[in-house]
Motif scaffolding. Sequence first.
Motif, mmCIF file in Angstrom:
data_model
loop_
_atom_site.group_PDB
_atom_site.id
_atom_site.type_symbol
_atom_site.label_atom_id
_atom_site.label_comp_id
_atom_site.label_asym_id
_atom_site.label_seq_id
_atom_site.Cartn_x
_atom_site.Cartn_y
_atom_site.Cartn_z
ATOM 1 N N PHE A 1 32.138 69.759 51.169
ATOM 2 C CA PHE A 1 31.702 70.660 52.748
ATOM 3 C C PHE A 1 32.845 69.777 53.609
ATOM 4 O O PHE A 1 32.735 71.180 55.259
ATOM 5 N N GLU A 2 32.617 69.161 53.762
ATOM 6 C CA GLU A 2 33.882 68.414 55.456
ATOM 7 C C GLU A 2 35.452 68.889 55.101
ATOM 8 O O GLU A 2 35.609 69.324 56.153
ATOM 9 N N ALA A 3 35.433 69.003 54.120
ATOM 10 C CA ALA A 3 36.601 69.213 54.278
ATOM 11 C C ALA A 3 37.371 71.070 54.475
ATOM 12 O O ALA A 3 38.121 71.691 55.287
ATOM 13 N N GLY A 4 35.782 71.753 54.532
ATOM 14 C CA GLY A 4 35.904 73.156 55.024
ATOM 15 C C GLY A 4 34.364 73.977 54.311
ATOM 16 O O GLY A 4 34.434 73.430 52.996
ATOM 17 N N HIS A 5 33.572 75.002 55.140
ATOM 18 C CA HIS A 5 32.769 75.549 54.515
ATOM 19 C C HIS A 5 32.366 76.625 55.520
ATOM 20 O O HIS A 5 33.640 76.452 56.799
ATOM 21 N N ILE A 6 31.665 77.623 55.256
ATOM 22 C CA ILE A 6 31.394 78.367 56.117
ATOM 23 C C ILE A 6 30.466 78.258 58.003
ATOM 24 O O ILE A 6 29.357 77.597 57.365
ATOM 25 N N ALA A 7 30.939 78.355 58.016
ATOM 26 C CA ALA A 7 29.981 78.378 59.609
ATOM 27 C C ALA A 7 28.841 78.969 59.553
ATOM 28 O O ALA A 7 28.075 80.295 59.018
ATOM 29 N N GLY A 8 27.516 78.049 59.998
ATOM 30 C CA GLY A 8 26.178 78.187 59.311
ATOM 31 C C GLY A 8 25.695 78.343 58.731
ATOM 32 O O GLY A 8 24.529 77.979 57.999
ATOM 33 N N ALA A 9 26.879 77.786 57.272
ATOM 34 C CA ALA A 9 25.602 77.129 56.375
ATOM 35 C C ALA A 9 25.392 75.761 55.998
ATOM 36 O O ALA A 9 25.602 74.968 57.243
ATOM 37 N N ILE A 10 24.366 75.781 55.243
ATOM 38 C CA ILE A 10 23.276 74.314 55.318
ATOM 39 C C ILE A 10 24.580 73.661 54.579
ATOM 40 O O ILE A 10 23.986 74.373 52.579
ATOM 41 N N HIS A 11 24.205 71.846 54.525
ATOM 42 C CA HIS A 11 25.052 71.052 53.329
ATOM 43 C C HIS A 11 24.083 70.719 52.376
ATOM 44 O O HIS A 11 22.693 69.892 52.607
ATOM 45 N N LEU A 12 23.284 71.411 51.425
ATOM 46 C CA LEU A 12 22.119 70.856 50.493
ATOM 47 C C LEU A 12 23.083 71.218 49.265
ATOM 48 O O LEU A 12 22.463 72.306 48.303
#
Length: 138
Positions: free
Chosen positions: A54-65
């Motif tokens: 997640f820290e390396a890159g995720h979709i903007a607005g995504a919630i990390h769970l």
Amino acid sequence: MSIVTEIAAAPPASALAHFTSLLAFETDCWDVHHALTSGQHDFVLLDVRGPAQFEAGHIAGAIHLPHGKIIASKLAQFPAGTVFVTYCAGPHCNGATRAAIRLARLGRPVKIMAGGITGWIDEGFALDSRMSAEEGPA
């Protein structure tokens, strides 16, 4: 007769039911991107990968769970009918499916984003590395 037509295609009514059913369970990267960028964001996007990914890159607005942490108390802030869309690394990863199972067991409507991050990148969409969405629901 080719190997393609050796087994007859399904009747159109059966094909319609089958393919409509598939879309009840999944969406794709382009449709998620379109919804997020057009103001039609009517779902919660869950990145169910591990913290480092997640820290390396995720979709903007995504919630990390991460899928293993999906429990009722983490979802309490969302109304019962909220649709969740899960994604993980890509077609080689079953994390989105595991998350969908957990959400369904909790009585939550859910779809998987086919292709995951791999599909998102393949479509040419950008990733966000800001941590504003890091922890998601409390």
